[in-house]
Structures are given as C-alpha cells and as structure tokens.
Design a protein around this motif. Structure first.
Motif, PDB file in Angstrom:
ATOM      1  N   THR A  82       0.701  -1.139   0.148  1.00  0.00           N
ATOM      2  CA  THR A  82      -0.054   0.055  -0.057  1.00  0.00           C
ATOM      3  C   THR A  82       0.959   1.306  -0.078  1.00  0.00           C
ATOM      4  O   THR A  82       2.119   1.121   0.339  1.00  0.00           O
ATOM      5  CB  THR A  82      -1.007   0.060   1.211  1.00  0.00           C
ATOM      6  OG1 THR A  82       0.055   0.024   2.362  1.00  0.00           O
ATOM      7  CG2 THR A  82      -1.658  -1.347   1.142  1.00  0.00           C
ATOM      8  N   SER A  83       0.250   2.321  -0.236  1.00  0.00           N
ATOM      9  CA  SER A  83       0.918   3.633  -0.318  1.00  0.00           C
ATOM     10  C   SER A  83       0.018   4.716   0.164  1.00  0.00           C
ATOM     11  O   SER A  83      -1.124   4.892  -0.083  1.00  0.00           O
ATOM     12  CB  SER A  83       1.532   3.826  -1.576  1.00  0.00           C
ATOM     13  OG  SER A  83       2.490   4.820  -1.541  1.00  0.00           O
ATOM     14  N   ILE A  84       0.645   5.867   0.895  1.00  0.00           N
ATOM     15  CA  ILE A  84      -0.040   7.072   1.323  1.00  0.00           C
ATOM     16  C   ILE A  84       0.881   8.125   0.756  1.00  0.00           C
ATOM     17  O   ILE A  84       1.928   7.944   0.996  1.00  0.00           O
ATOM     18  CB  ILE A  84      -0.632   6.890   2.585  1.00  0.00           C
ATOM     19  CG1 ILE A  84       0.336   7.022   3.541  1.00  0.00           C
ATOM     20  CG2 ILE A  84      -1.712   5.956   2.899  1.00  0.00           C
ATOM     21  CD1 ILE A  84       0.108   7.155   5.251  1.00  0.00           C
ATOM     22  N   TYR A  91       4.598   7.530   2.076  1.00  0.00           N
ATOM     23  CA  TYR A  91       5.064   6.258   2.974  1.00  0.00           C
ATOM     24  C   TYR A  91       4.661   5.150   2.186  1.00  0.00           C
ATOM     25  O   TYR A  91       3.177   4.772   2.044  1.00  0.00           O
ATOM     26  CB  TYR A  91       4.285   6.582   4.159  1.00  0.00           C
ATOM     27  CG  TYR A  91       5.057   7.729   4.931  1.00  0.00           C
ATOM     28  CD1 TYR A  91       6.024   7.680   5.555  1.00  0.00           C
ATOM     29  CD2 TYR A  91       4.290   9.045   4.791  1.00  0.00           C
ATOM     30  CE1 TYR A  91       6.760   8.675   6.362  1.00  0.00           C
ATOM     31  CE2 TYR A  91       5.093  10.109   5.309  1.00  0.00           C
ATOM     32  CZ  TYR A  91       6.216  10.070   6.256  1.00  0.00           C
ATOM     33  OH  TYR A  91       6.687  11.075   6.767  1.00  0.00           O
ATOM     34  N   ASP A  92       5.142   4.039   2.185  1.00  0.00           N
ATOM     35  CA  ASP A  92       4.903   2.850   1.650  1.00  0.00           C
ATOM     36  C   ASP A  92       4.709   1.790   2.594  1.00  0.00           C
ATOM     37  O   ASP A  92       5.707   1.838   3.715  1.00  0.00           O
ATOM     38  CB  ASP A  92       5.692   2.393   0.336  1.00  0.00           C
ATOM     39  CG  ASP A  92       5.857   3.080  -0.648  1.00  0.00           C
ATOM     40  OD1 ASP A  92       4.768   3.586  -0.969  1.00  0.00           O
ATOM     41  OD2 ASP A  92       6.812   3.115  -1.650  1.00  0.00           O
ATOM     42  N   GLY A  93       3.853   0.888   2.856  1.00  0.00           N
ATOM     43  CA  GLY A  93       3.612  -0.212   3.640  1.00  0.00           C
ATOM     44  C   GLY A  93       4.808  -1.327   3.072  1.00  0.00           C
ATOM     45  O   GLY A  93       5.564  -1.072   2.418  1.00  0.00           O
ATOM     46  N   VAL A  94       4.771  -2.375   4.040  1.00  0.00           N
ATOM     47  CA  VAL A  94       5.728  -3.313   3.770  1.00  0.00           C
ATOM     48  C   VAL A  94       5.519  -4.016   2.487  1.00  0.00           C
ATOM     49  O   VAL A  94       4.392  -4.319   1.884  1.00  0.00           O
ATOM     50  CB  VAL A  94       5.929  -4.260   4.912  1.00  0.00           C
ATOM     51  CG1 VAL A  94       6.501  -3.515   6.286  1.00  0.00           C
ATOM     52  CG2 VAL A  94       4.599  -4.918   5.324  1.00  0.00           C
ATOM     53  N   ASN A  95       6.456  -4.594   1.910  1.00  0.00           N
ATOM     54  CA  ASN A  95       6.317  -5.604   0.680  1.00  0.00           C
ATOM     55  C   ASN A  95       5.457  -6.838   1.275  1.00  0.00           C
ATOM     56  O   ASN A  95       5.789  -7.262   2.077  1.00  0.00           O
ATOM     57  CB  ASN A  95       7.557  -6.228   0.236  1.00  0.00           C
ATOM     58  CG  ASN A  95       8.615  -5.049  -0.373  1.00  0.00           C
ATOM     59  OD1 ASN A  95       8.122  -3.716  -0.465  1.00  0.00           O
ATOM     60  ND2 ASN A  95       9.732  -5.386  -0.966  1.00  0.00           N
ATOM     61  N   GLN A  96       4.688  -7.118   0.462  1.00  0.00           N
ATOM     62  CA  GLN A  96       3.759  -8.326   0.660  1.00  0.00           C
ATOM     63  C   GLN A  96       3.545  -9.151  -0.353  1.00  0.00           C
ATOM     64  O   GLN A  96       3.527  -8.766  -1.620  1.00  0.00           O
ATOM     65  CB  GLN A  96       2.301  -7.784   1.069  1.00  0.00           C
ATOM     66  CG  GLN A  96       2.371  -7.029   2.431  1.00  0.00           C
ATOM     67  CD  GLN A  96       1.065  -6.517   2.895  1.00  0.00           C
ATOM     68  OE1 GLN A  96       0.234  -7.646   3.096  1.00  0.00           O
ATOM     69  NE2 GLN A  96       0.890  -5.382   3.411  1.00  0.00           N
ATOM     70  N   VAL A 131      -1.416   2.147  -4.373  1.00  0.00           N
ATOM     71  CA  VAL A 131      -0.975   0.879  -4.383  1.00  0.00           C
ATOM     72  C   VAL A 131       0.479   1.147  -5.187  1.00  0.00           C
ATOM     73  O   VAL A 131       0.722   1.722  -6.002  1.00  0.00           O
ATOM     74  CB  VAL A 131      -1.530  -0.103  -4.953  1.00  0.00           C
ATOM     75  CG1 VAL A 131      -1.899   0.317  -6.317  1.00  0.00           C
ATOM     76  CG2 VAL A 131      -1.209  -1.540  -4.603  1.00  0.00           C
ATOM     77  N   VAL A 132       1.513   0.168  -4.565  1.00  0.00           N
ATOM     78  CA  VAL A 132       2.605  -0.107  -5.277  1.00  0.00           C
ATOM     79  C   VAL A 132       2.959  -1.393  -5.760  1.00  0.00           C
ATOM     80  O   VAL A 132       2.668  -2.388  -4.905  1.00  0.00           O
ATOM     81  CB  VAL A 132       3.877   0.544  -4.502  1.00  0.00           C
ATOM     82  CG1 VAL A 132       5.155   0.296  -5.228  1.00  0.00           C
ATOM     83  CG2 VAL A 132       3.651   1.643  -3.762  1.00  0.00           C
ATOM     84  N   LEU A 133       3.291  -1.746  -7.127  1.00  0.00           N
ATOM     85  CA  LEU A 133       3.149  -3.144  -7.646  1.00  0.00           C
ATOM     86  C   LEU A 133       4.532  -3.144  -8.499  1.00  0.00           C
ATOM     87  O   LEU A 133       4.979  -2.391  -9.050  1.00  0.00           O
ATOM     88  CB  LEU A 133       2.084  -3.404  -8.594  1.00  0.00           C
ATOM     89  CG  LEU A 133       0.681  -3.047  -8.033  1.00  0.00           C
ATOM     90  CD1 LEU A 133      -0.405  -3.180  -9.135  1.00  0.00           C
ATOM     91  CD2 LEU A 133       0.141  -3.850  -6.828  1.00  0.00           C
ATOM     92  N   LYS A 134       4.954  -4.474  -8.553  1.00  0.00           N
ATOM     93  CA  LYS A 134       5.915  -4.983  -9.416  1.00  0.00           C
ATOM     94  C   LYS A 134       5.451  -6.332  -9.898  1.00  0.00           C
ATOM     95  O   LYS A 134       4.674  -6.961  -9.201  1.00  0.00           O
ATOM     96  CB  LYS A 134       7.478  -4.933  -9.109  1.00  0.00           C
ATOM     97  CG  LYS A 134       7.833  -5.844  -7.753  1.00  0.00           C
ATOM     98  CD  LYS A 134       9.123  -5.704  -7.517  1.00  0.00           C
ATOM     99  CE  LYS A 134       9.693  -6.890  -6.377  1.00  0.00           C
ATOM    100  NZ  LYS A 134      11.000  -6.481  -6.067  1.00  0.00           N
ATOM    101  N   ARG A 135       6.178  -6.747 -10.910  1.00  0.00           N
ATOM    102  CA  ARG A 135       5.743  -8.302 -11.493  1.00  0.00           C
ATOM    103  C   ARG A 135       6.097  -9.302 -10.410  1.00  0.00           C
ATOM    104  O   ARG A 135       7.038  -9.473  -9.872  1.00  0.00           O
ATOM    105  CB  ARG A 135       6.391  -8.706 -12.752  1.00  0.00           C
ATOM    106  CG  ARG A 135       7.838  -8.954 -12.845  1.00  0.00           C
ATOM    107  CD  ARG A 135       8.358  -8.994 -14.179  1.00  0.00           C
ATOM    108  NE  ARG A 135       9.802  -9.635 -14.440  1.00  0.00           N
ATOM    109  CZ  ARG A 135      10.335  -9.537 -15.259  1.00  0.00           C
ATOM    110  NH1 ARG A 135       9.821  -8.872 -16.473  1.00  0.00           N
ATOM    111  NH2 ARG A 135      11.763 -10.035 -15.302  1.00  0.00           N
ATOM    112  N   PRO A 136       5.293 -10.524 -10.262  1.00  0.00           N
ATOM    113  CA  PRO A 136       5.738 -11.611  -9.579  1.00  0.00           C
ATOM    114  C   PRO A 136       6.758 -12.636 -10.330  1.00  0.00           C
ATOM    115  O   PRO A 136       7.326 -13.359  -9.560  1.00  0.00           O
ATOM    116  CB  PRO A 136       4.182 -12.257  -9.395  1.00  0.00           C
ATOM    117  CG  PRO A 136       3.679 -12.052 -10.542  1.00  0.00           C
ATOM    118  CD  PRO A 136       3.957 -10.619 -10.834  1.00  0.00           C
ATOM    119  N   ALA A 137       6.746 -12.435 -11.557  1.00  0.00           N
ATOM    120  CA  ALA A 137       7.779 -13.399 -12.050  1.00  0.00           C
ATOM    121  C   ALA A 137       7.833 -12.843 -13.538  1.00  0.00           C
ATOM    122  O   ALA A 137       7.056 -12.014 -14.121  1.00  0.00           O
ATOM    123  CB  ALA A 137       7.093 -14.867 -12.216  1.00  0.00           C
TER     124      ALA A 137
END
Length: 193
Positions: A82-84, A91-96, A131-137
């Motif tokens: 998450t991000s705010i 501020y970003d939350g922890v990587n999940q 939200v902050v995203l990157k690819r899973p694979a």
C-alpha cells in the motif's frame, strides 16, 4: 468511515490499465479482473489517488488503515504494498506476497507517520492513497482492483467505523466481505446486494 478514490493523485506510474478510463476509476469497483491496474516490470511502480472528503467529521481519530485488493497472474513474493501521501511525503507499507486469487493487503497507521501524532480530519481530507506493484515473475503481472482507506474514530469510549461507500456496488454480500472483512458486513444503502 470508509473513503474511496475520487480522482487521480500525484502519481500514475503503474504500466497497465484495463477496463476503465483512468487508473483511479479502475480502483473503485470491486469487480475483480473487469477493471484493474497491473504492473509487469521488475521495479516497483506507484499509483496514488485523491480520496472522497469526509464532510465535517470532528471525532477523535484512533487509527487509519489503507487497504488494496490485489492478485498476481502467478503467486509472487514481496510484490505489492500500500502507499499513502500525507503532508507532501509518501509512505509505503511493507512488501507483501500475492497469490493468484484477489486478497487484501493492509497497512495500519496509529498516528500520522509524517507528524508522529494523531491524525486530523484535515490530513485525512488531504490524504492520497494507492498501491505499489511489481511483477511476480517474468512475463507475469501483479494487479490491483480496489483501494480504500478506513478511518477509525471514537465517540466517548466506543470506536466506530460507519461504512458509507454507497456508490460502489459489488454484486453480492460476499464481495463486500472480501474487501472490507467479516467484521464490517454489508454497508447500509449499498445496492446490488
């Protein structure tokens, strides 16, 4: 009180938009893969959204939860958060981790992380969330279909979280439970249930 995106925020960097005219509009409908944003790159990318106004709330805020509803096209480790943005600072939350079914990721803030004191309603009304995203694979994506902020507040000694996002219309009560959690139930005034 639950507040949802109502306009673009200061960042729109997630690569793919599907099923909606804008990134923020893809994140106000609990409709799974009908509308979403998705990232297939190796680096984290962020979308931020402006939020509904809380219209005259004055109660003491006890905490704020930022929630995003995400999944991967394959399961992945540490690929969503998450991000705010508050008082000009992100501020970003922890990587999940993500699975292949949509699920909530949450970040809780007992105080405003920029001031280290209790949130004010002015800060909530100026808050951006996303939200902050990157690819899973390789050749895969991480998707987000919904972002919301839950503001907890007190009246006397009781903590409340009245739910008001009546413009969002999941088709079933189970869809509301998926995004808000079993403790919340279906918002009064929600249609389509």
């Amino acid at each position: 009180i639950v507040i949802i995106p109502n306009a673009a925020g200061d960042e729109t960097a997630i690569a793919t938009l599907f099923g909606a005219a804008t990134h923020w509009q893809a994140n106000v409908s609990l409709d799974g893969d009908t509308s979403y944003v998705a990232e297939g790159g190796t680096a984290f990318q962020r979308d931020l959204f402006s939020l509904e106004d809380t219209a005259g709330m004055t109660q003491v805020i006890t905490s704020v939860k930022v929630r995003a509803y995400v999944r991967g096209t394959v399961a992945g480790t540490g690929v969503a958060k998450t991000s705010i943005k508050t008082n000009g600072v992100v501020y970003d939350g922890v990587n999940q981790n993500v699975g292949t079914a949509y699920a909530n990721i949450d970040t809780d803030y007992a105080t405003n992380p920029q001031t280290s004191v209790a949130w004010t309603w002015a800060e909530i009304n100026a808050l951006q969330a996303g939200v902050v995203l990157k690819r899973p694979a390789a050749k895969q994506t991480t998707r987000c279909t919904y972002v919301l902020v839950i503001v907890y507040f007190t009246i006397g000694t009781q903590t409340f979280y009245p739910i008001t996002p009546v413009e969002v219309t999941p088709a079933t009560a189970d869809a509301w439970t998926d995004i808000l959690g079993a403790d919340f139930g279906v918002p009064s005034g929600a249609t389509g249930v």
